[in-house]
Enzyme design. Structure first.
Site, PDB file in Angstrom:
ATOM      1  N   GLY B 165       5.249   7.509   2.277  1.00 22.17           N
ATOM      2  CA  GLY B 165       5.854   6.300   1.711  1.00 22.17           C
ATOM      3  C   GLY B 165       4.917   5.649   0.704  1.00 22.17           C
ATOM      4  O   GLY B 165       4.474   6.287  -0.249  1.00 22.17           O
ATOM      5  N   ASP B 166       4.617   4.355   0.943  1.00 23.36           N
ATOM      6  CA  ASP B 166       3.710   3.644   0.025  1.00 23.36           C
ATOM      7  C   ASP B 166       2.340   3.442   0.678  1.00 23.36           C
ATOM      8  O   ASP B 166       1.623   2.506   0.348  1.00 23.36           O
ATOM      9  CB  ASP B 166       4.318   2.298  -0.371  1.00 23.36           C
ATOM     10  CG  ASP B 166       4.602   1.413   0.841  1.00 23.36           C
ATOM     11  OD1 ASP B 166       4.646   1.946   1.960  1.00 23.36           O
ATOM     12  OD2 ASP B 166       4.758   0.193   0.663  1.00 23.36           O
ATOM     13  N   GLU B 167       1.989   4.327   1.605  1.00 26.26           N
ATOM     14  CA  GLU B 167       0.718   4.219   2.317  1.00 26.26           C
ATOM     15  C   GLU B 167      -0.272   5.270   1.838  1.00 26.26           C
ATOM     16  O   GLU B 167       0.097   6.421   1.607  1.00 26.26           O
ATOM     17  CB  GLU B 167       0.941   4.406   3.826  1.00 26.26           C
ATOM     18  CG  GLU B 167       1.828   3.339   4.437  1.00 26.26           C
ATOM     19  CD  GLU B 167       2.278   3.710   5.837  1.00 26.26           C
ATOM     20  OE1 GLU B 167       2.650   2.807   6.597  1.00 26.26           O
ATOM     21  OE2 GLU B 167       2.268   4.916   6.170  1.00 26.26           O
TER      22      GLU B 167
END
Lengths: 106, 278
Positions: B165-167
């Site tokens: 994801g956005d990690e």
């Protein structure tokens, strides 16, 4: 070279070695043409000649030398060094010099 | 003693001889024809044999080179598959599996050499808002931008990988102390917020970061990541654009209250947007 080798390994055989030589040399010289029907086509000197003509002389000469070297190495890997030398010596003996792909193509 | 006259005997003998001559001529002609036929047959046989040999050679050469082309192609596919399993396709950073492996290696090195390192868990703030407002292409661009900026903020011996994801996960393989980790975390927040020449509308980003130190905080990669992840949420709950250390004493050492997000005030002026939470 094609005239000498074709009676022994056929036009398709020469075309296949030429096509593979082009593909391998293209890793260093990406502008070299793609051989049409690489595995069974005839050598098309005009497309190579056109590609070489568009390059600076030094670059074209280096590509021409690599193409010849690769062709020899491939033939040697297929038929062995002795037969390869004998076959490739024939055109030189016949013409009295070693014509490169570039000269042949133009 | 012959009863025939002598002339008659000679005549008969001459006739027989002439007959023999004629028969011999005919036999010679037939033999010549036979020889010619044999020579033609031999020529035809040789030429057929040569043609067959050439055709066999041709097929062998073509087959051998096709096999090499196929081998090259398979090798290239294998390399691509191997790379795809080790690197994130979107950001071209090490995959989760590779990062876990690198963290495990760094932990082993730290134990052997008596050194310290850090794992940073980073989540982009307001990423959902970027996706919703500008579309997934802009979201992808933001992730690529973040990967580039984060990678530029660490040393070559460190690693930045997209965790999902956005990690992102960041491994600092060797650090002198907590203040160095805080410095790198601050540098990352500043880099994300700064935009840059390549910046698009989604280029100015902020992030929430959680930090676990090794070997002090945990002795396995999954445990370090879990601790850093939990700290990241503390940063996120605090409003984002900040980092939080797992160890309370570390936070105190760098001048923050234990468990409290650090640096938000310092970084906030650099971040005009993207602080609405991840």
């Amino acid at each position: 070279m094609e005239e000498t080798l074709a009676p022994i390994i056929g036009i398709g055989g020469v075309g296949a070695i030429y096509g593979r030589s082009l593909a391998l040399s293209r890793r260093t010289f990406p502008w070299l043409p793609v051989s049409s029907g690489s595995s069974c086509g005839r050598i098309e000197p005009s497309s190579l000649g056109d590609a070489l003509a568009r390059q600076p002389a030094i670059e074209a000469s280096a590509a021409d030398a690599m193409l010849q070297r690769t062709f020899r190495e491939l033939l040697t890997s297929l038929v062995g060094p002795r037969l390869s030398s004998r076959l490739l010596a024939l055109p030189c003996q016949m013409s009295g010099r070693n014509d490169g792909w570039q000269e042949k193509a133009q | 003693m012959s009863l025939l006259p002598e002339d008659s005997v000679h005549t008969t003998a001459r006739r027989a001889l002439a007959l023999l001559h004629r028969e011999a001529d005919a036999a010679r002609k037939e033999l010549a024809v036979l020889r010619r036929d044999i020579a033609d047959a031999r020529l035809e046989f040789d030429s057929t044999r040569a043609a067959c040999l050439m055709e066999a050679n041709e097929q062998l050469v073509v087959a051998a080179l096709r096999a090499r082309e196929a081998s090259d192609s398979m090798l290239a596919e294998l390399n691509a598959l191997s790379r795809a399993s080790q690197f994130d396709e979107l950001t071209d950073t090490p995959s989760r599996t590779l990062m876990l492996d690198r963290i495990d290696n760094a932990l082993a090195q730290a134990r052997r050499r008596g050194i310290r390192g850090a794992v940073l868990f980073l989540d982009i703030d307001g990423f959902k808002a970027i996706n919703d407002a500008h579309g997934h292409a802009a979201g992808d661009e933001a992730l690529r931008h973040a990967a580039t900026r984060l990678t530029a903020s660490v040393r070559g011996s460190d690693a930045v990988g997209r965790f999902g994801g956005d990690e992102f996960l960041v491994l600092l393989a060797e650090v002198a102390g907590e203040s160095e980790v805080a410095l790198v975390a601050g540098k990352m927040l500043a880099a994300l917020a700064s935009g840059g020449a390549e910046a698009g509308r989604s280029a100015r980003l902020s992030a929430s970061i959680g930090i676990a130190l090794f070997p002090d905080d945990a002795d396995s990669a999954p445990a370090l990541i879990a601790l850093a992840d939990a700290c990241m949420y503390r940063s996120k709950r605090g409003g984002g654009a900040s980092f939080t250390f797992h160890s309370g004493h570390v936070a105190e050492a760098i001048g923050a209250a234990p468990g409290e997000p650090v640096l938000r005030r310092a970084i906030t002026p650099l971040c005009d947007g993207g602080r609405s939470g991840g």
